[in-house]
Scaffold this motif. Structure first.
Motif, PDB file in Angstrom:
ATOM      1  N   GLU A 186      33.968 -14.865  -4.762  1.00 51.07           N
ATOM      2  CA  GLU A 186      34.444 -13.816  -5.652  1.00 51.07           C
ATOM      3  C   GLU A 186      35.218 -12.759  -4.861  1.00 51.07           C
ATOM      4  OE1 GLU A 186      32.603 -11.465  -9.456  1.00 51.07           O
ATOM      5  OE2 GLU A 186      31.374 -11.535  -7.635  1.00 51.07           O
ATOM      6  N   ALA A 187      34.750 -12.454  -3.661  1.00 50.06           N
ATOM      7  CA  ALA A 187      35.422 -11.466  -2.809  1.00 50.06           C
ATOM      8  C   ALA A 187      36.808 -11.943  -2.390  1.00 50.06           C
ATOM      9  CB  ALA A 187      34.574 -11.179  -1.569  1.00 50.06           C
ATOM     10  N   LEU A 188      37.030 -13.250  -2.402  1.00 53.97           N
ATOM     11  CA  LEU A 188      38.324 -13.817  -2.038  1.00 53.97           C
ATOM     12  C   LEU A 188      39.255 -13.953  -3.244  1.00 53.97           C
ATOM     13  CD1 LEU A 188      37.162 -16.619   0.425  1.00 53.97           C
ATOM     14  CD2 LEU A 188      38.413 -14.533   1.012  1.00 53.97           C
ATOM     15  N   GLY A 189      38.791 -13.497  -4.409  1.00 58.99           N
ATOM     16  CA  GLY A 189      39.641 -13.537  -5.598  1.00 58.99           C
ATOM     17  C   GLY A 189      39.350 -14.655  -6.561  1.00 58.99           C
ATOM     18  N   MET A 190      38.337 -15.467  -6.274  1.00 58.53           N
ATOM     19  CA  MET A 190      37.992 -16.538  -7.211  1.00 58.53           C
ATOM     20  C   MET A 190      37.202 -15.941  -8.372  1.00 58.53           C
ATOM     21  SD  MET A 190      37.044 -19.733  -4.643  1.00 58.53           S
ATOM     22  CE  MET A 190      37.253 -20.983  -5.922  1.00 58.53           C
ATOM     23  N   GLU A 191      37.433 -16.459  -9.580  1.00 52.36           N
ATOM     24  CA  GLU A 191      36.725 -15.952 -10.756  1.00 52.36           C
ATOM     25  C   GLU A 191      35.674 -16.959 -11.217  1.00 52.36           C
ATOM     26  OE1 GLU A 191      38.811 -15.688 -14.464  1.00 52.36           O
ATOM     27  OE2 GLU A 191      40.285 -17.216 -13.890  1.00 52.36           O
ATOM     28  N   CYS A 192      34.592 -16.436 -11.748  1.00 50.53           N
ATOM     29  CA  CYS A 192      33.541 -17.286 -12.298  1.00 50.53           C
ATOM     30  C   CYS A 192      33.941 -17.659 -13.723  1.00 50.53           C
ATOM     31  CB  CYS A 192      32.198 -16.562 -12.285  1.00 50.53           C
ATOM     32  SG  CYS A 192      30.840 -17.551 -12.966  1.00 50.53           S
ATOM     33  N   VAL A 193      34.167 -18.950 -13.959  1.00 56.99           N
ATOM     34  CA  VAL A 193      34.607 -19.399 -15.284  1.00 56.99           C
ATOM     35  C   VAL A 193      33.471 -20.046 -16.075  1.00 56.99           C
ATOM     36  CG1 VAL A 193      36.993 -19.683 -14.558  1.00 56.99           C
ATOM     37  CG2 VAL A 193      35.414 -21.606 -14.339  1.00 56.99           C
ATOM     38  N   TYR A 194      32.366 -20.322 -15.389  1.00 56.42           N
ATOM     39  CA  TYR A 194      31.205 -20.887 -16.083  1.00 56.42           C
ATOM     40  C   TYR A 194      29.955 -20.621 -15.251  1.00 56.42           C
ATOM     41  CZ  TYR A 194      27.993 -24.110 -18.362  1.00 56.42           C
ATOM     42  OH  TYR A 194      26.906 -24.640 -19.032  1.00 56.42           O
ATOM     43  N   SER A 195      28.858 -20.294 -15.929  1.00 52.84           N
ATOM     44  CA  SER A 195      27.595 -20.032 -15.255  1.00 52.84           C
ATOM     45  C   SER A 195      26.461 -20.650 -16.057  1.00 52.84           C
ATOM     46  CB  SER A 195      27.378 -18.523 -15.116  1.00 52.84           C
ATOM     47  OG  SER A 195      26.121 -18.234 -14.537  1.00 52.84           O
ATOM     48  N   GLU A 196      25.493 -21.237 -15.348  1.00 49.97           N
ATOM     49  CA  GLU A 196      24.347 -21.834 -16.028  1.00 49.97           C
ATOM     50  C   GLU A 196      23.089 -21.605 -15.188  1.00 49.97           C
ATOM     51  OE1 GLU A 196      22.906 -26.123 -17.948  1.00 49.97           O
ATOM     52  OE2 GLU A 196      25.015 -25.788 -17.424  1.00 49.97           O
ATOM     53  N   ALA A 197      22.038 -21.129 -15.826  1.00 47.98           N
ATOM     54  CA  ALA A 197      20.787 -20.861 -15.120  1.00 47.98           C
ATOM     55  C   ALA A 197      20.099 -22.160 -14.740  1.00 47.98           C
ATOM     56  CB  ALA A 197      19.862 -20.018 -15.994  1.00 47.98           C
ATOM     57  N   PHE A 198      19.558 -22.231 -13.544  1.00 50.59           N
ATOM     58  CA  PHE A 198      18.823 -23.423 -13.115  1.00 50.59           C
ATOM     59  C   PHE A 198      17.627 -23.667 -14.029  1.00 50.59           C
ATOM     60  CE2 PHE A 198      20.361 -22.052  -8.697  1.00 50.59           C
ATOM     61  CZ  PHE A 198      21.507 -22.829  -8.802  1.00 50.59           C
ATOM     62  N   ALA A 199      17.021 -22.588 -14.503  1.00 48.16           N
ATOM     63  CA  ALA A 199      15.831 -22.707 -15.349  1.00 48.16           C
ATOM     64  C   ALA A 199      16.134 -23.337 -16.701  1.00 48.16           C
ATOM     65  CB  ALA A 199      15.207 -21.328 -15.558  1.00 48.16           C
ATOM     66  N   ASP A 200      17.427 -23.401 -17.074  1.00 45.75           N
ATOM     67  CA  ASP A 200      17.795 -23.979 -18.368  1.00 45.75           C
ATOM     68  C   ASP A 200      17.949 -25.493 -18.319  1.00 45.75           C
ATOM     69  OD1 ASP A 200      17.760 -21.510 -19.541  1.00 45.75           O
ATOM     70  OD2 ASP A 200      19.926 -21.195 -19.415  1.00 45.75           O
ATOM     71  N   TYR A 201      17.967 -26.057 -17.106  1.00 41.26           N
ATOM     72  CA  TYR A 201      18.095 -27.522 -16.983  1.00 41.26           C
ATOM     73  C   TYR A 201      16.695 -28.127 -16.915  1.00 41.26           C
ATOM     74  CZ  TYR A 201      19.237 -32.179 -15.367  1.00 41.26           C
ATOM     75  OH  TYR A 201      19.333 -33.547 -15.263  1.00 41.26           O
ATOM     76  N   LYS A 202      16.380 -28.963 -17.907  1.00 47.43           N
ATOM     77  CA  LYS A 202      15.042 -29.547 -17.997  1.00 47.43           C
ATOM     78  C   LYS A 202      15.106 -31.060 -18.137  1.00 47.43           C
ATOM     79  CE  LYS A 202      13.432 -25.295 -20.200  1.00 47.43           C
ATOM     80  NZ  LYS A 202      12.847 -24.662 -21.398  1.00 47.43           N
ATOM     81  N   ASP A 203      14.021 -31.730 -17.748  1.00 53.01           N
ATOM     82  CA  ASP A 203      13.972 -33.183 -17.868  1.00 53.01           C
ATOM     83  C   ASP A 203      13.578 -33.579 -19.291  1.00 53.01           C
ATOM     84  OD1 ASP A 203      11.220 -32.785 -18.077  1.00 53.01           O
ATOM     85  OD2 ASP A 203      10.803 -33.404 -16.016  1.00 53.01           O
ATOM     86  N   ASP A 204      13.376 -34.894 -19.508  1.00 53.54           N
ATOM     87  CA  ASP A 204      13.079 -35.376 -20.863  1.00 53.54           C
ATOM     88  C   ASP A 204      11.705 -34.929 -21.365  1.00 53.54           C
ATOM     89  OD1 ASP A 204      12.061 -37.123 -18.833  1.00 53.54           O
ATOM     90  OD2 ASP A 204      11.545 -38.547 -20.406  1.00 53.54           O
ATOM     91  N   LYS A 205      10.887 -34.384 -20.446  1.00 52.79           N
ATOM     92  CA  LYS A 205       9.581 -33.859 -20.851  1.00 52.79           C
ATOM     93  C   LYS A 205       9.626 -32.353 -21.132  1.00 52.79           C
ATOM     94  CE  LYS A 205       7.105 -37.276 -18.040  1.00 52.79           C
ATOM     95  NZ  LYS A 205       6.173 -37.471 -16.892  1.00 52.79           N
ATOM     96  N   GLY A 206      10.833 -31.788 -20.998  1.00 54.55           N
ATOM     97  CA  GLY A 206      10.982 -30.362 -21.232  1.00 54.55           C
ATOM     98  C   GLY A 206      10.582 -29.500 -20.059  1.00 54.55           C
ATOM     99  N   GLU A 207      10.451 -30.112 -18.874  1.00 52.51           N
ATOM    100  CA  GLU A 207      10.044 -29.360 -17.686  1.00 52.51           C
ATOM    101  C   GLU A 207      11.260 -28.991 -16.838  1.00 52.51           C
ATOM    102  OE1 GLU A 207       7.239 -31.823 -15.676  1.00 52.51           O
ATOM    103  OE2 GLU A 207       5.689 -31.602 -17.223  1.00 52.51           O
ATOM    104  N   VAL A 208      11.231 -27.779 -16.309  1.00 52.99           N
ATOM    105  CA  VAL A 208      12.315 -27.315 -15.446  1.00 52.99           C
ATOM    106  C   VAL A 208      12.348 -28.178 -14.179  1.00 52.99           C
ATOM    107  CG1 VAL A 208      13.186 -25.379 -14.082  1.00 52.99           C
ATOM    108  CG2 VAL A 208      12.181 -24.969 -16.344  1.00 52.99           C
ATOM    109  N   VAL A 209      13.534 -28.634 -13.807  1.00 54.23           N
ATOM    110  CA  VAL A 209      13.686 -29.553 -12.662  1.00 54.23           C
ATOM    111  C   VAL A 209      13.887 -28.805 -11.352  1.00 54.23           C
ATOM    112  CG1 VAL A 209      15.138 -31.377 -11.667  1.00 54.23           C
ATOM    113  CG2 VAL A 209      14.611 -31.388 -14.118  1.00 54.23           C
ATOM    114  N   PHE A 210      14.700 -27.758 -11.385  1.00 53.02           N
ATOM    115  CA  PHE A 210      15.074 -27.054 -10.155  1.00 53.02           C
ATOM    116  C   PHE A 210      14.340 -25.716 -10.041  1.00 53.02           C
ATOM    117  CE2 PHE A 210      19.048 -29.239 -11.641  1.00 53.02           C
ATOM    118  CZ  PHE A 210      18.946 -30.327 -10.791  1.00 53.02           C
ATOM    119  N   HIS A 211      13.821 -25.438  -8.835  1.00 48.13           N
ATOM    120  CA  HIS A 211      13.093 -24.194  -8.605  1.00 48.13           C
ATOM    121  C   HIS A 211      13.535 -23.533  -7.294  1.00 48.13           C
ATOM    122  CE1 HIS A 211      10.195 -25.240 -11.822  1.00 48.13           C
ATOM    123  NE2 HIS A 211      10.348 -26.476 -11.366  1.00 48.13           N
ATOM    124  N   PRO A 212      14.830 -23.216  -7.161  1.00 46.57           N
ATOM    125  CA  PRO A 212      15.276 -22.552  -5.929  1.00 46.57           C
ATOM    126  C   PRO A 212      14.660 -21.162  -5.801  1.00 46.57           C
ATOM    127  CG  PRO A 212      17.138 -23.416  -7.197  1.00 46.57           C
ATOM    128  CD  PRO A 212      15.940 -23.448  -8.094  1.00 46.57           C
TER     129      PRO A 212
END
Length: 226
Positions: A186-212
């Protein structure tokens, strides 16, 4: 032939060669927020994935779109790198199709990551958004922990923009899973055109996959016209 993008404070930026790649410690992949937050894969799966990654990155190197940062004061040690490649819409669509054809419930950590990243890039709709038929995609940026905070990542990104312009790309994009990587771009002038929370990605059981760990909470697709 390797192209030189200049030396500053003993750190030289230049295009990566296959010989450079052979010197790179593959443990760098494990520091990526999504990889580090998923369960360790069985050895046979991990080795197969590594072979596929290596082949993929060598193809990128052969395009002349990957860079290394060399410490000239430490016997030419590689202290930073960027893997990048040219991309067209059909390639992204094929990657996504490959991910979603896997039987539900059988995804490995790598396949979850691919599905998440490809899905986000499709939602970002970069080709239509910017009216381009190809773009330069920055796949991985890495700086050695001992050398962070010295502007090496910014120099690598700026040099990659030069590469993109020289090769005729009018757009460069990057998927940033790291909070710090997104802030740097962003400091170099790149713009964020899409953002998605890791907590919103879930497996077929409805469980969050990523926990950074914090502050890595979102995937951000960044872009800049060249």
């Amino acid at each position: 032939m390797s192209l030189n993008f200049g030396s500053k404070d003993g750190i030289l930026i230049r295009t990566m060669t296959v010989e450079d790649f052979k010197q790179i410690d593959r443990k760098i992949y494990s520091e990526e927020p999504l990889v580090s937050s998923t369960e360790k894969e069985p050895q046979d799966i991990s080795e197969a994935r590594q072979k596929k990654f290596d082949d993929f990155h060598i193809r990128q190197i052969e395009q002349g779109t990957c860079l290394v940062a060399i410490n000239e004061n430490d016997n030419g040690r590689i202290v930073g790198l960027v893997f990048a490649h040219g991309q067209v819409p059909s390639e992204l669509e094929e990657q996504h199709r490959s991910a979603i054809t896997i039987q539900t419930g059988q995804y490995t950590a790598e396949q979850h990551i691919m599905l998440f990243l490809c899905g986000a890039r499709i939602k970002a709709n970069l080709f239509e958004r910017y009216g381009v038929s190809q773009l330069l995609f920055s796949h991985i940026t890495y700086v050695d922990a001992s050398m962070r905070g010295r502007g090496i990542g910014s120099r690598l990104a700026a040099a990659l923009m030069e590469v993109g312009r020289a090769k005729g790309y009018s757009l460069m994009a990057a998927s940033c899973t790291s909070f710090y990587s997104a802030r740097q771009k962003e400091a170099l002038g790149m713009e964020c055109v899409y953002s998605e929370a890791f907590a919103d990605y879930k497996d077929d059981k409805g469980e969050v996959v990523f926990h950074p760990t914090a502050p890595h909470t979102h995937l951000r697709i960044m872009a800049i016209k060249l």
